[in-house]
Design an enzyme around this catalytic site. Structure first.
Site, mmCIF file in Angstrom:
data_model
loop_
_atom_site.group_PDB
_atom_site.id
_atom_site.type_symbol
_atom_site.label_atom_id
_atom_site.label_comp_id
_atom_site.label_asym_id
_atom_site.label_seq_id
_atom_site.Cartn_x
_atom_site.Cartn_y
_atom_site.Cartn_z
ATOM 1 N N LYS A 157 -1.339 19.898 -21.810
ATOM 2 C CA LYS A 157 -1.829 19.275 -20.583
ATOM 3 C C LYS A 157 -1.853 20.357 -19.501
ATOM 4 C CE LYS A 157 -0.004 17.938 -16.977
ATOM 5 N NZ LYS A 157 -0.973 18.449 -15.988
ATOM 6 N N PRO A 158 -3.056 20.779 -19.102
ATOM 7 C CA PRO A 158 -3.122 21.803 -18.055
ATOM 8 C C PRO A 158 -2.829 21.207 -16.679
ATOM 9 C CG PRO A 158 -5.333 21.185 -18.781
ATOM 10 C CD PRO A 158 -4.370 20.372 -19.599
ATOM 11 N N GLU A 232 9.933 27.837 -18.676
ATOM 12 C CA GLU A 232 9.689 29.051 -17.888
ATOM 13 C C GLU A 232 9.512 28.561 -16.455
ATOM 14 O OE1 GLU A 232 8.403 31.583 -15.895
ATOM 15 O OE2 GLU A 232 6.542 31.901 -17.004
ATOM 16 N N CYS A 266 5.365 33.849 -10.848
ATOM 17 C CA CYS A 266 6.801 33.564 -10.896
ATOM 18 C C CYS A 266 7.649 34.829 -10.855
ATOM 19 C CB CYS A 266 7.126 32.730 -12.128
ATOM 20 S SG CYS A 266 6.486 33.453 -13.630
ATOM 21 N N GLU A 366 12.011 30.406 -3.541
ATOM 22 C CA GLU A 366 10.768 31.014 -4.027
ATOM 23 C C GLU A 366 9.664 30.753 -2.985
ATOM 24 O OE1 GLU A 366 9.138 29.095 -7.588
ATOM 25 O OE2 GLU A 366 8.718 31.089 -8.398
HETATM 26 N N1 LIG Z 1 6.992 29.528 -12.972
HETATM 27 C C1 LIG Z 1 5.719 29.473 -12.620
HETATM 28 O O1 LIG Z 1 4.879 30.213 -13.119
HETATM 29 C C2 LIG Z 1 5.293 28.437 -11.641
HETATM 30 C C3 LIG Z 1 4.024 27.896 -11.778
HETATM 31 C C4 LIG Z 1 3.617 26.914 -10.879
HETATM 32 C C5 LIG Z 1 4.485 26.558 -9.864
HETATM 33 N N2 LIG Z 1 5.691 27.132 -9.750
HETATM 34 C C6 LIG Z 1 6.606 26.778 -8.607
HETATM 35 O O2 LIG Z 1 6.488 25.412 -8.335
HETATM 36 C C7 LIG Z 1 6.101 25.207 -6.971
HETATM 37 C C8 LIG Z 1 5.257 23.970 -6.877
HETATM 38 O O3 LIG Z 1 4.058 24.119 -7.620
HETATM 39 P P1 LIG Z 1 3.519 22.870 -8.437
HETATM 40 O O4 LIG Z 1 3.792 21.651 -7.600
HETATM 41 O O5 LIG Z 1 2.149 23.081 -8.886
HETATM 42 O O6 LIG Z 1 4.475 22.952 -9.723
HETATM 43 P P2 LIG Z 1 4.762 21.829 -10.764
HETATM 44 O O7 LIG Z 1 5.964 22.206 -11.533
HETATM 45 O O8 LIG Z 1 4.765 20.504 -10.075
HETATM 46 O O9 LIG Z 1 3.454 21.857 -11.712
HETATM 47 C C9 LIG Z 1 3.332 22.610 -12.880
HETATM 48 C C10 LIG Z 1 2.843 21.709 -14.013
HETATM 49 O O10 LIG Z 1 3.761 20.634 -14.173
HETATM 50 C C11 LIG Z 1 3.066 19.381 -14.170
HETATM 51 N N3 LIG Z 1 3.956 18.354 -13.628
HETATM 52 C C12 LIG Z 1 4.183 18.022 -12.340
HETATM 53 N N4 LIG Z 1 5.086 17.028 -12.260
HETATM 54 C C13 LIG Z 1 5.444 16.722 -13.524
HETATM 55 C C14 LIG Z 1 6.348 15.783 -14.114
HETATM 56 N N5 LIG Z 1 7.075 14.942 -13.358
HETATM 57 N N6 LIG Z 1 6.455 15.741 -15.454
HETATM 58 C C15 LIG Z 1 5.730 16.576 -16.225
HETATM 59 N N7 LIG Z 1 4.855 17.484 -15.736
HETATM 60 C C16 LIG Z 1 4.721 17.561 -14.399
HETATM 61 C C17 LIG Z 1 1.832 19.648 -13.343
HETATM 62 O O11 LIG Z 1 0.847 18.701 -13.654
HETATM 63 C C18 LIG Z 1 1.477 21.064 -13.792
HETATM 64 O O12 LIG Z 1 0.787 20.990 -15.007
HETATM 65 C C19 LIG Z 1 5.394 26.500 -6.597
HETATM 66 O O13 LIG Z 1 5.355 26.699 -5.227
HETATM 67 C C20 LIG Z 1 6.245 27.497 -7.320
HETATM 68 O O14 LIG Z 1 7.412 27.744 -6.581
HETATM 69 C C21 LIG Z 1 6.125 28.046 -10.617
HETATM 70 N N1 LIG Z 2 1.936 34.975 -15.370
HETATM 71 C C1 LIG Z 2 3.171 35.523 -15.089
HETATM 72 C C2 LIG Z 2 4.222 34.504 -15.306
HETATM 73 C C3 LIG Z 2 4.155 33.314 -14.411
HETATM 74 O O1 LIG Z 2 3.756 33.273 -13.278
HETATM 75 C C4 LIG Z 2 3.376 36.697 -16.003
HETATM 76 O O2 LIG Z 2 3.225 36.521 -17.208
HETATM 77 O O3 LIG Z 2 3.646 37.771 -15.491
#
Ligand SMILES: NC(=O)c1ccc[n+]([C@@H]2O[C@H](COP(=O)([O-])OP(=O)(O)OC[C@H]3O[C@@H](n4cnc5c(N)ncnc54)[C@H](O)[C@@H]3O)[C@@H](O)[C@H]2O)c1
Ligand SMILES: N[C@@H](CC=O)C(=O)O
Length: 463
Positions: A157-158, A232, A266, A366
């Site tokens: 699920k993207p 992650e 991240c 973050e």
């Molecule tokens: N580690 C990373 O690469 C990464 C990526 C995106 C966001 N983030 C962090 O998260 C913050 C918020 O971004 P966001 O709101 O898009 O992140 P998020 O964690 O809400 O979203 C990431 C994914 O999780 C899904 N998701 C959201 N709520 C969910 C739930 N209850 N159950 C299952 N899946 C769920 C979303 O649909 C999306 O596919 C960012 O500001 C950043 O700090 C980190």
């Molecule tokens: N895409 C990043 C990880 C998450 O944000 C990386 O692989 O460096």
């Protein structure tokens, strides 16, 4: 309730495409199909799985420009970075196509002449993945490639913001010969689809990249059926610049790390800790480089910093910057915005903040935006204490040409990924992942396929 997801261009706020949300029934059916096709896919020999993965990688490369443009349109990422991400995404497929052929078992000398001991590995089953918007191609392939290589089936699920890139990758997988029940994409709202995934008896593993709160929820919800989990999650990367560091190189690497995807990575450096003796020179040189960065629509070839993904991300960044300024931070450059809530675009100009201290939110959380906060230290242990003083433990960077200081930092920093004189450590052939609340498990490298495998121990007796 709406039946579609509106995918918008973060650089203009304009609608790109409406994507139909899958119904609960369709998602459950997809999980059932994934579970059933596991029986046949897990029996396909490793060389054939490798061949199909290589085909997939080639198909993606043949469509590199289209995928990159789609990615830039839906994520706002500069086109040069999107092109780079397509290569990064296929590097995971290429790596795991090879690793598929190296899933070795072992024998263990038994403590009896009449016994033999063997250890083999087999795929865990159906994997359900939830991926983020910041790397819509690479975060998907980094999970799908090892899963398929191991013999697992896969449903992804993207993120709602960026489904189009993933849908294109899945379409190309089918063209490459990967069966349509083996790799599937479903679309919907994170919380709704997430519950279907965690509640399903068919799903044996959840793999997630995104925020720490959502990761924690998925771990909790996976407990009832004791699913495997790989997480992650968020980071808060420190960069320590020691007094003997090559300042020009540290400046160059700070810019390369921080402004990748407008700071929405991240492992982006989130806080700079520089030795007080070189702080002024570092800040001056850094500001000069940051001033030269071109902000704009990612489709323009010379854009280096695109928009941030949405209003929620924008508000978080602005609140951290305002909090720092209110508490005494000095703005060396930036603190400018080009945002329009009605139209729905949010540009944050690269910003350098000096005289930042640990009481400020930006040093605790973050940021996910193009802001560099600079703080100073006197002794290396002080820098280590600040760096480790966070629940996060994903990436940390240090710049020093003194091997004793570097070795000491390597041993003391509680982070899963360390860059020593290196601001860009990501690579398909190396294990990527965090400690503490930054996650569980590793992706990439030979370690990255282990989470998709069960270990089976066989004891043969009476020989
Ligand atoms: N580690 C990373 O690469 C990464 C990526 C995106 C966001 N983030 C962090 O998260 C913050 C918020 O971004 P966001 O709101 O898009 O992140 P998020 O964690 O809400 O979203 C990431 C994914 O999780 C899904 N998701 C959201 N709520 C969910 C739930 N209850 N159950 C299952 N899946 C769920 C979303 O649909 C999306 O596919 C960012 O500001 C950043 O700090 C980190
Ligand atoms: N895409 C990043 C990880 C998450 O944000 C990386 O692989 O460096």
């Amino acid at each position: 309730m709406t039946k579609s997801i509106k995918v918008k261009n973060p650089a203009t706020g304009q609608l790109i495409q409406e994507v139909r949300k899958n119904t609960e029934e369709e998602i459950n059916q997809a999980l059932k199909r994934g579970h059933e096709s596991f029986q046949s896919w897990s029996k396909v020999n490793a060389h054939e799985r490798a061949r199909l993965l290589k085909n997939w990688s080639l198909k993606i490369q043949e469509n590199k420009e289209v995928i990159a443009e789609t990615m830039t349109l839906e994520s706002g990422k500069p086109i040069q970075e999107s092109l780079g991400e397509v290569d990064y995404a296929t590097s995971y497929i290429d790596w795991y196509a090879e690793e598929a052929k190296r899933l070795y078992g072992r024998t263990i000398p038994a403590a009896s002449e009449t016994k033999r001991i063997m250890v083999s590995r087999q795929p865990v089953g159906l994997v359900a993945a939830i991926t983020p918007w910041n790397f819509p191609a690479a975060m998907m392939t980094r999970k799908a490639a090892p899963a398929l290589a191991a013999g697992c089936t896969f449903v992804v699920k993207p993120a709602e913001e960026t489904p189009l890139t993933t849908m294109k990758l899945v379409e190309l997988a089918y063209e490459a010969g990967i069966p349509s029940d083996v790799l599937q994409c479903v679309n919907g709202i994170g919380s709704e689809v997430g519950s279907l995934f965690t509640d399903s008896e068919f799903v044996r593993k959840i793999t997630f990249t995104g925020s720490t709160p959502v990761g924690k929820l998925l771990i909790k919800n996976s407990a009832d059926t004791v699913k495997h989990v790989s997480m992650e999650l968020g980071g808060h990367a420190p960069m320590i610049i020691a007094e003997d560091a090559d300042i020009d190189f540290a400046v160059e690497q700070t810019v390369a790390s921080k402004f990748r995807n407008a700071g929405q990575t991240c492992i982006c450096v989130n806080r700079v800790l520089v030795h007080e003796s070189i702080a002024e020179e570092y800040a001056e040189k850094l500001t000069e480089k940051v001033r030269a960065l071109k902000v704009g629509n990612g489709l323009e070839k010379d854009t280096q910093v695109g928009p941030v993904i949405n209003e929620k991300g924008f508000e978080k960044i602005v609140s951290q910057v305002n909090d720092a300024i209110e508490k005494g931070a000095e703005v060396l450059h930036g603190n400018e915005y080009d945002a329009n809530r009605d139209e729905g675009y949010f540009f944050v100009h690269p910003t350098v903040l000096n005289n930042v201290d640990s009481d400020m939110k930006i040093m605790q959380e973050e940021t996910f935006g193009p802001i560099i906060p600079i703080s100073t230290f006197k002794e290396i242990d002080e820098a280590i204490a600040i760096a480790n003083g966070t629940p996060y433990g994903l990436a940390a960077y240090f710049f020093t040409n003194n091997y004793k200081t570097g070795t000491y930092l390597h041993e003391q920093l509680d982070f899963g990924i360390l860059g020593w004189n290196d601001g860009a450590p990501s690579a398909a052939h190396a294990p990527f992942g965090g400690m503490k609340e930054s996650g569980l498990g590793r992706e990439g490298g030979s370690e990255g396929i282990d989470p998709y495998l069960e270990t089976k121990y066989l004891s043969i007796g009476n020989l």
